[in-house]
Design a protein around this motif. Structure first.
Motif, PDB file in Angstrom:
ATOM      1  N   LYS A  91       0.825  -1.214   0.000  1.00 46.39           N
ATOM      2  CA  LYS A  91       0.000   0.000   0.000  1.00 46.39           C
ATOM      3  C   LYS A  91       0.858   1.262   0.000  1.00 46.39           C
ATOM      4  O   LYS A  91       0.549   2.231  -0.698  1.00 46.39           O
ATOM      5  N   THR A  92       1.948   1.271   0.766  1.00 45.96           N
ATOM      6  CA  THR A  92       2.824   2.433   0.795  1.00 45.96           C
ATOM      7  C   THR A  92       3.559   2.610  -0.539  1.00 45.96           C
ATOM      8  O   THR A  92       3.782   3.734  -0.975  1.00 45.96           O
ATOM      9  N   VAL A  97       4.056   5.708  -5.663  1.00 43.02           N
ATOM     10  CA  VAL A  97       3.974   5.788  -7.130  1.00 43.02           C
ATOM     11  C   VAL A  97       2.916   6.799  -7.532  1.00 43.02           C
ATOM     12  O   VAL A  97       3.112   7.586  -8.489  1.00 43.02           O
ATOM     13  N   ALA A  98       1.798   6.820  -6.826  1.00 43.45           N
ATOM     14  CA  ALA A  98       0.711   7.751  -7.156  1.00 43.45           C
ATOM     15  C   ALA A  98       1.130   9.202  -6.872  1.00 43.45           C
ATOM     16  O   ALA A  98       0.700  10.127  -7.582  1.00 43.45           O
TER      17      ALA A  98
END
Length: 100
Positions: A91-92, A97-98
């Motif tokens: 998730k991190t 990346v986002a």
């Protein structure tokens, strides 16, 4: 249910009771385990874990469950904690990346 901390792997140790007459009998040193609910900020969920009081202090010192799991060695963790660690790492990475 085994007497092992899910986060640090701390378990039962053995030793001797030593009397005043220096008689030695075997004994067990049990870890101070607590059933606690810890919140993962990244996943937004609560998890019930059986951890030692020492591990609980370490989690608070590192500012939360997520930071503790990401910094800890995977061999010490229980299977549930390993799965949780992988989910948090995934998730991190997605969030990094986002953001980039």
């Amino acid at each position: 249910m085994s007497r092992v901390c899910e986060l640090t792997g701390k378990g039962v140790m053995t030793g001797n009771n030593v009397s005043h007459a220096n008689n030695k009998t075997r004994r067990r040193f049990l870890p101070n385990l607590c059933q606690v609910t810890l919140i993962s900020d990244v996943l937004g969920q609560r998890y019930r874990l059986r951890v030692s009081a020492h591990a609980l202090r370490s989690v608070e010192h590192r500012r939360g469950l997520d930071a503790f799991l990401l910094k800890s060695n995977e061999t010490e963790l229980s299977m549930r904690a390993r799965l949780l660690r992988r989910q948090i790492a995934k998730k991190t990475a997605e969030a990094a990346v986002a953001a980039a």
